[in-house]
Design a protein around this motif. Structure first.
Motif, PDB file in Angstrom:
ATOM      1  N   ASN A  20       0.806  -1.233   0.000  1.00 10.41           N
ATOM      2  CA  ASN A  20       0.000   0.000   0.000  1.00 10.41           C
ATOM      3  C   ASN A  20       0.834   1.276   0.000  1.00 10.41           C
ATOM      4  OD1 ASN A  20      -2.612  -1.115   0.095  1.00 10.41           O
ATOM      5  ND2 ASN A  20      -2.346  -1.580   2.266  1.00 10.41           N
ATOM      6  N   ARG A  21       2.134   1.112   0.114  1.00  8.45           N
ATOM      7  CA  ARG A  21       2.951   2.298   0.390  1.00  8.45           C
ATOM      8  C   ARG A  21       3.090   3.246  -0.789  1.00  8.45           C
ATOM      9  NH1 ARG A  21       7.808   0.801   4.598  1.00  8.45           N
ATOM     10  NH2 ARG A  21       6.442   0.595   6.408  1.00  8.45           N
ATOM     11  N   ASP A  22       3.070   2.705  -1.998  1.00  3.68           N
ATOM     12  CA  ASP A  22       3.209   3.607  -3.147  1.00  3.68           C
ATOM     13  C   ASP A  22       1.991   4.533  -3.247  1.00  3.68           C
ATOM     14  OD1 ASP A  22       4.818   4.380  -5.564  1.00  3.68           O
ATOM     15  OD2 ASP A  22       2.864   3.954  -6.466  1.00  3.68           O
ATOM     16  N   THR A  23       0.791   3.970  -3.057  1.00  2.00           N
ATOM     17  CA  THR A  23      -0.432   4.796  -3.089  1.00  2.00           C
ATOM     18  C   THR A  23      -0.370   5.855  -1.997  1.00  2.00           C
ATOM     19  OG1 THR A  23      -1.606   2.817  -3.758  1.00  2.00           O
ATOM     20  CG2 THR A  23      -2.969   4.673  -3.100  1.00  2.00           C
ATOM     21  N   TYR A  24       0.116   5.452  -0.831  1.00  2.27           N
ATOM     22  CA  TYR A  24       0.238   6.386   0.299  1.00  2.27           C
ATOM     23  C   TYR A  24       1.163   7.551  -0.080  1.00  2.27           C
ATOM     24  CZ  TYR A  24       1.443   7.989   5.033  1.00  2.27           C
ATOM     25  OH  TYR A  24       1.645   8.754   6.152  1.00  2.27           O
ATOM     26  N   ALA A  25       2.349   7.229  -0.578  1.00  2.95           N
ATOM     27  CA  ALA A  25       3.341   8.273  -0.903  1.00  2.95           C
ATOM     28  C   ALA A  25       2.808   9.189  -2.015  1.00  2.95           C
ATOM     29  CB  ALA A  25       4.658   7.630  -1.318  1.00  2.95           C
ATOM     30  N   LYS A  26       2.126   8.580  -2.990  1.00  2.00           N
ATOM     31  CA  LYS A  26       1.564   9.367  -4.085  1.00  2.00           C
ATOM     32  C   LYS A  26       0.481  10.313  -3.566  1.00  2.00           C
ATOM     33  CE  LYS A  26      -0.059   8.524  -8.735  1.00  2.00           C
ATOM     34  NZ  LYS A  26      -0.378   7.505  -9.706  1.00  2.00           N
ATOM     35  N   ASN A  27      -0.372   9.822  -2.671  1.00  2.00           N
ATOM     36  CA  ASN A  27      -1.407  10.672  -2.056  1.00  2.00           C
ATOM     37  C   ASN A  27      -0.766  11.868  -1.355  1.00  2.00           C
ATOM     38  OD1 ASN A  27      -3.877   9.436  -2.666  1.00  2.00           O
ATOM     39  ND2 ASN A  27      -3.711   7.993  -0.965  1.00  2.00           N
ATOM     40  N   VAL A  28       0.281  11.607  -0.582  1.00  2.00           N
ATOM     41  CA  VAL A  28       0.931  12.696   0.161  1.00  2.00           C
ATOM     42  C   VAL A  28       1.485  13.720  -0.824  1.00  2.00           C
ATOM     43  CG1 VAL A  28       2.706  13.321   1.842  1.00  2.00           C
ATOM     44  CG2 VAL A  28       1.528  11.119   2.055  1.00  2.00           C
ATOM     45  N   SER A  29       2.146  13.234  -1.842  1.00  2.00           N
ATOM     46  CA  SER A  29       2.732  14.138  -2.837  1.00  2.00           C
ATOM     47  C   SER A  29       1.638  14.990  -3.494  1.00  2.00           C
ATOM     48  CB  SER A  29       3.488  13.307  -3.875  1.00  2.00           C
ATOM     49  OG  SER A  29       3.832  14.105  -4.955  1.00  2.00           O
ATOM     50  N   ASN A  30       0.524  14.374  -3.863  1.00  2.00           N
ATOM     51  CA  ASN A  30      -0.573  15.114  -4.507  1.00  2.00           C
ATOM     52  C   ASN A  30      -1.124  16.221  -3.611  1.00  2.00           C
ATOM     53  OD1 ASN A  30      -0.629  13.776  -6.931  1.00  2.00           O
ATOM     54  ND2 ASN A  30      -2.122  12.240  -6.253  1.00  2.00           N
ATOM     55  N   LEU A  31      -1.161  15.972  -2.319  1.00  2.00           N
ATOM     56  CA  LEU A  31      -1.768  16.944  -1.400  1.00  2.00           C
ATOM     57  C   LEU A  31      -0.863  18.152  -1.135  1.00  2.00           C
ATOM     58  CD1 LEU A  31      -3.277  14.401   1.160  1.00  2.00           C
ATOM     59  CD2 LEU A  31      -4.568  15.881  -0.383  1.00  2.00           C
ATOM     60  N   LEU A  32       0.431  17.953  -1.352  1.00  4.59           N
ATOM     61  CA  LEU A  32       1.391  19.022  -1.021  1.00  4.59           C
ATOM     62  C   LEU A  32       1.576  20.013  -2.159  1.00  4.59           C
ATOM     63  CD1 LEU A  32       4.206  16.965   0.753  1.00  4.59           C
ATOM     64  CD2 LEU A  32       2.581  18.549   1.802  1.00  4.59           C
ATOM     65  N   LYS A  33       1.873  21.264  -1.752  1.00  6.62           N
ATOM     66  CA  LYS A  33       2.245  22.279  -2.744  1.00  6.62           C
ATOM     67  C   LYS A  33       3.622  21.930  -3.314  1.00  6.62           C
ATOM     68  CE  LYS A  33       0.005  26.166  -0.379  1.00  6.62           C
ATOM     69  NZ  LYS A  33       0.245  27.275   0.543  1.00  6.62           N
ATOM     70  N   SER A  34       3.944  22.510  -4.428  1.00  6.00           N
ATOM     71  CA  SER A  34       5.277  22.318  -5.003  1.00  6.00           C
ATOM     72  C   SER A  34       6.319  22.829  -3.999  1.00  6.00           C
ATOM     73  CB  SER A  34       5.312  23.095  -6.315  1.00  6.00           C
ATOM     74  OG  SER A  34       6.612  23.274  -6.716  1.00  6.00           O
ATOM     75  N   GLN A  35       7.403  22.104  -3.859  1.00  8.89           N
ATOM     76  CA  GLN A  35       8.514  22.459  -2.946  1.00  8.89           C
ATOM     77  C   GLN A  35       8.166  22.288  -1.454  1.00  8.89           C
ATOM     78  OE1 GLN A  35      11.629  23.636  -4.402  1.00  8.89           O
ATOM     79  NE2 GLN A  35      10.492  22.878  -6.143  1.00  8.89           N
ATOM     80  N   ALA A  36       6.962  21.780  -1.162  1.00  9.04           N
ATOM     81  CA  ALA A  36       6.582  21.603   0.252  1.00  9.04           C
ATOM     82  C   ALA A  36       7.423  20.498   0.893  1.00  9.04           C
ATOM     83  CB  ALA A  36       5.106  21.246   0.348  1.00  9.04           C
ATOM     84  N   TYR A  37       7.589  20.594   2.201  1.00 12.13           N
ATOM     85  CA  TYR A  37       8.375  19.589   2.938  1.00 12.13           C
ATOM     86  C   TYR A  37       7.472  18.459   3.436  1.00 12.13           C
ATOM     87  CZ  TYR A  37      11.987  23.164   3.089  1.00 12.13           C
ATOM     88  OH  TYR A  37      12.925  24.100   2.750  1.00 12.13           O
ATOM     89  N   TYR A  38       8.114  17.322   3.640  1.00  8.83           N
ATOM     90  CA  TYR A  38       7.414  16.163   4.191  1.00  8.83           C
ATOM     91  C   TYR A  38       8.379  15.429   5.125  1.00  8.83           C
ATOM     92  CZ  TYR A  38       5.464  11.341   4.021  1.00  8.83           C
ATOM     93  OH  TYR A  38       5.004  10.081   4.330  1.00  8.83           O
ATOM     94  N   LEU A  39       7.962  15.251   6.373  1.00  6.48           N
ATOM     95  CA  LEU A  39       8.786  14.519   7.346  1.00  6.48           C
ATOM     96  C   LEU A  39       8.065  13.238   7.745  1.00  6.48           C
ATOM     97  CD1 LEU A  39      11.174  14.315   9.353  1.00  6.48           C
ATOM     98  CD2 LEU A  39       9.792  15.630  10.973  1.00  6.48           C
ATOM     99  N   SER A  40       8.773  12.124   7.603  1.00  7.36           N
ATOM    100  CA  SER A  40       8.190  10.834   7.947  1.00  7.36           C
ATOM    101  C   SER A  40       9.105  10.129   8.952  1.00  7.36           C
ATOM    102  CB  SER A  40       8.051   9.991   6.669  1.00  7.36           C
ATOM    103  OG  SER A  40       7.459   8.763   6.971  1.00  7.36           O
ATOM    104  N   ILE A  41       8.504   9.643  10.041  1.00 12.60           N
ATOM    105  CA  ILE A  41       9.302   8.942  11.059  1.00 12.60           C
ATOM    106  C   ILE A  41       8.591   7.626  11.393  1.00 12.60           C
ATOM    107  CG2 ILE A  41      10.197   9.034  13.422  1.00 12.60           C
ATOM    108  CD1 ILE A  41      10.413  12.096  13.102  1.00 12.60           C
TER     109      ILE A  41
END
Ligand code: SAM
Length: 207
Positions: free
Chosen positions: A119-140
């Motif tokens: 499921n992780r690719d769909t998850y990462a793609k969803n996050v990318s779609n929701l973010l503005k261009s150049q936006a940061y993403y922190l995952s722990i």
């Protein structure tokens, strides 16, 4: 099909991530990058404690979680603290009908180990779609190098009955680099409610 609600059948005081103070690593990493009021996305927001911290600092916040129980608690917490926030009960591994390019930064704290590789690719793609261009993403998320929690190997069982997937740095790098530039990736130690956890810290920027 609705995903499993891990909060059902557990009393709130047994939830290991129920805490008053937000983790230092999360606060410091985000506050280093986000220095003016911004729109933040809390992925797998749980009971809303971290969202409440950032809302209290003047950020606009949206929390997403697949658990109805978690979302109800997060909304209640915001009401008690007289904070404004938007909470959505959604599965981040499914196609999302949400406005794209909306958020200045997203974070997920101890969420990705709940999401299995398929499921992780769909998850990462969803996050990318929701973010503005150049936006940061922190995952722990939990690292396969952890020697204390849930036995050993990739799939591990927890005392509250969940099954988690422990990642390697290389896996996270491969998954995320399709959608993000990786700014920093490292193994860190997290405090944990009873024992420390070995985790992977991955800071990214949308391509
Ligand atoms: C360990 S808890 C962490 C909660 C919160 N981030 C915190 O640190 O307090 C993981 C959270 O991820 C949520 N979650 C797991 N899989 C999810 C999915 N596919 N979509 C949205 N939320 C999910 C769970 O319901 C849970 O609230």
């Amino acid at each position: 099909m609705k995903s499993i609600d891990i909060y059902k059948g557990i009393s709130l005081d047994k939830i290991p991530w129920k805490r008053e103070a937000s983790p230092n690593v999360l606060i410091h990493s985000i506050e280093k990058l986000i220095t003016k009021p911004s729109h933040l996305l809390d992925l797998g927001c749980g009971l809303g404690n971290d969202a409440a911290y950032f809302a209290s600092k003047g950020h606009k916040i949206t929390g997403i979680d697949s658990s109805e129980t978690a979302i109800l608690h997060a909304k209640q917490l915001f009401k008690e603290k007289n904070l404004a926030g938007n909470f959505l009960e959604l599965d981040l591994c499914k196609l999302l009908a949400l406005p794209k390019h909306t958020y200045d930064m997203a974070y997920d704290f101890e969420v990705l180990h709940h999401i299995f590789p398929s499921n992780r690719d769909t998850y990462a793609k969803n996050v990318s779609n929701l973010l503005k261009s150049q936006a940061y993403y922190l995952s722990i998320c939990f690292s396969e190098k952890d020697e204390n929690f849930g036995g050993e190997g990739k799939f591990r069982d927890t005392p509250i009955g969940t099954k988690l997937y422990f990642s390697s740095k290389e896996e996270i790098e491969e998954l995320m680099s399709k959608y993000f530039n990786i700014l920093e990736i490292k193994e860190i130690e997290l405090k944990g409610s009873s024992i420390p956890h070995q985790a992977i810290f991955c800071l990214m920027q949308k391509v």
